[in-house]
Design an enzyme around this catalytic site. Structure first.
Site, short mmCIF file in Angstrom:
data_model
loop_
_atom_site.label_atom_id
_atom_site.label_comp_id
_atom_site.label_asym_id
_atom_site.label_seq_id
_atom_site.Cartn_x
_atom_site.Cartn_y
_atom_site.Cartn_z
N HIS A 118 -9.18 4.55 2.08
CA HIS A 118 -9.26 4.16 0.67
C HIS A 118 -9.69 5.35 -0.21
O HIS A 118 -9.04 5.66 -1.22
CB HIS A 118 -10.26 3.00 0.55
CG HIS A 118 -10.49 2.54 -0.85
ND1 HIS A 118 -11.49 3.05 -1.64
CD2 HIS A 118 -9.82 1.65 -1.61
CE1 HIS A 118 -11.44 2.47 -2.83
NE2 HIS A 118 -10.45 1.60 -2.84
N ARG A 222 0.96 -0.07 -6.16
CA ARG A 222 0.19 -0.96 -5.26
C ARG A 222 -0.52 -1.98 -6.14
O ARG A 222 -1.55 -1.68 -6.73
CB ARG A 222 -0.84 -0.16 -4.48
CG ARG A 222 -0.28 0.81 -3.44
CD ARG A 222 -1.42 1.59 -2.80
NE ARG A 222 -1.05 2.27 -1.58
CZ ARG A 222 -0.79 3.58 -1.49
NH1 ARG A 222 -0.82 4.34 -2.56
NH2 ARG A 222 -0.51 4.12 -0.31
N ARG A 278 5.20 -3.18 -5.75
CA ARG A 278 4.99 -3.81 -4.44
C ARG A 278 4.09 -5.03 -4.62
O ARG A 278 3.03 -4.94 -5.22
CB ARG A 278 4.33 -2.83 -3.47
CG ARG A 278 4.15 -3.46 -2.10
CD ARG A 278 3.51 -2.53 -1.13
NE ARG A 278 2.10 -2.32 -1.41
CZ ARG A 278 1.32 -1.47 -0.74
NH1 ARG A 278 1.84 -0.73 0.22
NH2 ARG A 278 0.06 -1.34 -1.03
N GLU A 402 7.33 -0.41 7.60
CA GLU A 402 6.07 0.24 7.93
C GLU A 402 5.48 -0.24 9.25
O GLU A 402 4.32 0.03 9.56
CB GLU A 402 5.06 0.13 6.78
CG GLU A 402 4.85 -1.25 6.23
CD GLU A 402 3.91 -1.28 5.01
OE1 GLU A 402 3.22 -0.30 4.74
OE2 GLU A 402 3.89 -2.33 4.34
N GLY A 423 6.84 3.06 4.70
CA GLY A 423 5.39 3.21 4.52
C GLY A 423 4.88 3.97 5.73
O GLY A 423 4.49 3.38 6.74
N THR A 424 4.89 5.28 5.61
CA THR A 424 4.59 6.09 6.81
C THR A 424 3.10 6.12 7.15
O THR A 424 2.74 6.55 8.24
CB THR A 424 5.13 7.52 6.64
OG1 THR A 424 4.74 7.99 5.34
CG2 THR A 424 6.63 7.56 6.78
N ASN A 425 2.25 5.64 6.23
CA ASN A 425 0.82 5.55 6.60
C ASN A 425 0.66 4.48 7.67
O ASN A 425 0.09 4.73 8.75
CB ASN A 425 -0.04 5.15 5.40
CG ASN A 425 0.10 6.09 4.22
OD1 ASN A 425 0.38 7.26 4.41
ND2 ASN A 425 -0.09 5.58 3.02
N ASP A 426 1.15 3.28 7.38
CA ASP A 426 1.03 2.22 8.38
C ASP A 426 1.94 2.48 9.58
O ASP A 426 1.58 2.16 10.71
CB ASP A 426 1.36 0.85 7.75
CG ASP A 426 0.13 0.28 7.05
OD1 ASP A 426 -0.94 0.26 7.68
OD2 ASP A 426 0.23 -0.11 5.88
N CYS A 489 7.21 6.14 0.79
CA CYS A 489 6.09 6.08 -0.16
C CYS A 489 4.74 6.27 0.52
O CYS A 489 3.70 6.11 -0.12
CB CYS A 489 6.12 4.80 -0.99
SG CYS A 489 6.01 3.31 0.00
C1 PEP Z 1 2.06 3.00 3.78
O1 PEP Z 1 1.63 2.25 4.65
O2 PEP Z 1 2.58 4.11 4.02
C2 PEP Z 1 1.98 2.61 2.37
C3 PEP Z 1 2.52 3.34 1.43
O3 PEP Z 1 1.25 1.49 2.08
P1 PEP Z 1 -0.37 1.46 2.01
O4 PEP Z 1 -0.83 2.88 2.14
O5 PEP Z 1 -0.70 0.86 0.71
O6 PEP Z 1 -0.70 0.60 3.17
MG MG Z 2 1.22 0.19 4.11
#
Ligand code: PEP
Ligand code: MG
Length: 535
Positions: A118, A222, A278, A402, A423-426, A489
């Protein structure tokens, strides 16, 4: 690649490259000028930085958002709000309840959490220096201990959001200056690049920064971030926690009104450019009240009837793995009416903008989908609202990809999607099974040190498995819809090394934090120039 330089050397290099490629006496082409400047050099001139060898280093965390910040330590968001001079907010980790303090602090330092936590995502979105996961720090009520050294709240520290250094006292920094040649260089980049660059922005203010930095739309708004203020957090909490339809409906109404205004600001800033909204994706742990605090308050007999109801609901909703629990579209399945409410709010804002003579272009995105049926159902909710608003021209409905499953069943998803956004973070979290909030502290450094990993996959997209899932997702999605627009994203959208791999995999655009847009524009141009040179 040119090695990192001082801010002034990087500024000189940019001025010289632009001068050499300008006017009738130009000695190099625009493309040559673009290739002379590294993305590191560009990043260096965009942020304040400490120069020379690091001094007084107390500890080192993750450089989570570049820039140099000097301020006195505050240990909670309310103290940050009360401060009359520059402060650095020091927290174990941050949550929506800290956002008001993060907003006024000049820098953010956390002892836990990684590059997709966060604190990191919010700070990067604002271009505010942040160091995350600085493990050597212990936080106490009125001081911190850094590897045993005591520093009182109110004492000054300096943090370097690039190197991750935390330093005692005031360290002199060089201020980023306004260099007009950057705009020229980036305009040449825009002529050369072959993918679009969008920004991740949640508010009109973020969108303004994105516009100044030359984005071509919002790739990710978001919507849960619209509830990160102290006054609004209780509304989303009461929607999630409510047991009675009346309470839920009241919260939904409040959410709708608040979102209508937020969407309006965003659409006004981004007039005539696409804005991808989103629908809610709140990982519950970020949005629920702190159970421990409620339990302690109950033990002190401080809870009234509402407080006790909150405690019971918080117990009921608490999850062991909230990042893979009731999140994304799953929450919408357990809270019927949630996504319809958001779409109503969005369409209210669209109608407001049209009435004001604007040209709003919205796309609606569904998070964390894992199956065609799940997406088809959510799409129906959205379409049912759209049907009641024939005055609104066509709205694209797409999905995030994601989870590994989503990438593998991308053909199934494509039947119900007008676009994909990775969503490459998840996707990184779930492919590695690495908690994006925890892994970077204890494990990542060890793994990098022991060369068990070549790079931090939350910083540079994993060139083997994650990028393979992206490639497969694109191939399978486009096997159903050959022209399916596809973006990224996740935070990797602002990382030059990742952009190179994502472009090779076939994405049409990347979307990144507004302050990273210039770097993404240059990176995309260099990738296109290299590809043309190799053809
Ligand atoms: C992600 O998961 O890449 C994404 C953009 O969503 P968040 O970071 O909000 O989970
Ligand atoms: Mg995500």
């Amino acid at each position: 690649m040119t090695p990192p330089q001082s801010l002034s050397d990087a500024a000189t290099a940019i001025r010289q490259a632009v001068a050499s490629a300008s006017g009738p006496n130009a000695t190099i082409s625009h493309d040559e000028a673009l290739m002379r400047i590294s993305t590191d050099q560009l990043e260096r001139v965009l942020h304040d930085s400490f120069e020379g060898p690091s001094q007084n280093v107390l500890t080192t965390g993750l450089g989570a958002s570049p820039g140099a910040a000097v301020g006195s330590i505050v240990l909670n968001a309310d103290d940050a709000m009360m401060a009359t001079s520059d402060v650095i907010l020091v927290r174990e980790e941050t949550s929506p309840a800290d956002v008001h303090g993060m907003n006024v602090a000049v820098g953010i330092l956390t002892t836990k959490g990684g590059l997709a936590s966060h604190a990191a995502v919010v700070a990067r979105g604002w271009g505010k220096p942040a160091v995350c996961g600085a493990e050597g720090i212990e936080i106490h009520s009125d001081h911190i201990l850094v590897n045993g050294e005591r520093i009182e709240a109110g004492e000054t520290i300096s943090i370097d959001g690039k190197s991750g250094h935390v330093m005692r006292g005031v360290i002199q920094s060089n201020q980023a200056e306004d260099i007009p040649e950057i705009a020229t260089l980036l305009s040449w980049a825009d002529e050369s690049r072959e993918i679009a660059i969008r920004a991740n922005a949640d508010t009109g203010a973020d969108a303004r920064v994105a516009r100044v930095n030359g984005d071509e739309g919002i790739g990710l708004c978001r919507t849960e971030h619209m509830f990160l203020t102290e006054e609004r957090l209780p509304v989303i909490q009461s929607m999630i926690l409510s047991e009675s339809p009346d309470v839920e409906e009241k919260a939904l109404k409040e959410l709708r009104e608040a979102q209508r205004h937020d969407f309006g600001d965003l659409l006004e800033e981004m007039d005539a450019l696409p804005v991808t909204v989103r629908l809610l994706d709140p990982p519950l742990h970020e949005f629920l009240p702190e159970l421990e605090e409620l339990v302690e308050a109950a033990a002190r007999n401080e809870l009234d009837a509402d407080g006790i109801a909150m405690l019971q609901a918080a117990r009921k909703w608490r999850e062991r793995n909230p990042m893979i629990g009731t999140r994304g579209v799953r929450l919408a399945w357990v809270k019927p009416g949630l996504y319809e409410m958001q779409v109503e709010a969005l369409l209210d804002a669209v109608a407001d903008r049209i009435a004001a003579g604007g040209n709003p272009i919205v796309e609606i995105m569904i998070p964390l989908t894992v199956s065609g049926n799940e997406l088809a159902g959510a799409r129906k909710w959205i379409e049912s609202v759209l049907q009641q608003h024939p005055e609104v021209a066509s709205v694209k409905i797409g999905t995030m990809v994601e989870t590994p499953r989503a990438a593998l069943v991308a053909d199934e998803l494509a039947s119900h999607a007008d676009f994909f956004s990775f969503g490459t973070n998840d996707l990184t979290q779930l492919t590695f099974g690495f908690s994006r909030d925890d892994i970077e502290n204890r494990i990542m450094n060890l793994y990098l040190e022991k060369e068990l990993l070549e790079a931090n996959p939350f910083q540079h997209v994993d060139a083997n498995a994650v990028i393979e899932l992206v490639r497969m997702g694109i191939e399978r999605g486009r096997s159903i819809k050959p022209d399916l627009p596809i973006g990224v994203c996740g935070e990797h959208g602002g990382d030059p090394d990742s952009i190179e791999l994502l472009v090779a995999a076939g994405v049409d655009y990347v979307s990144c934090s507004p302050p990273r847009v210039p770097v993404a524009r240059l990176a995309a141009a260099q990738i296109a120039i290299r590809a043309r040179d190799n053809r």
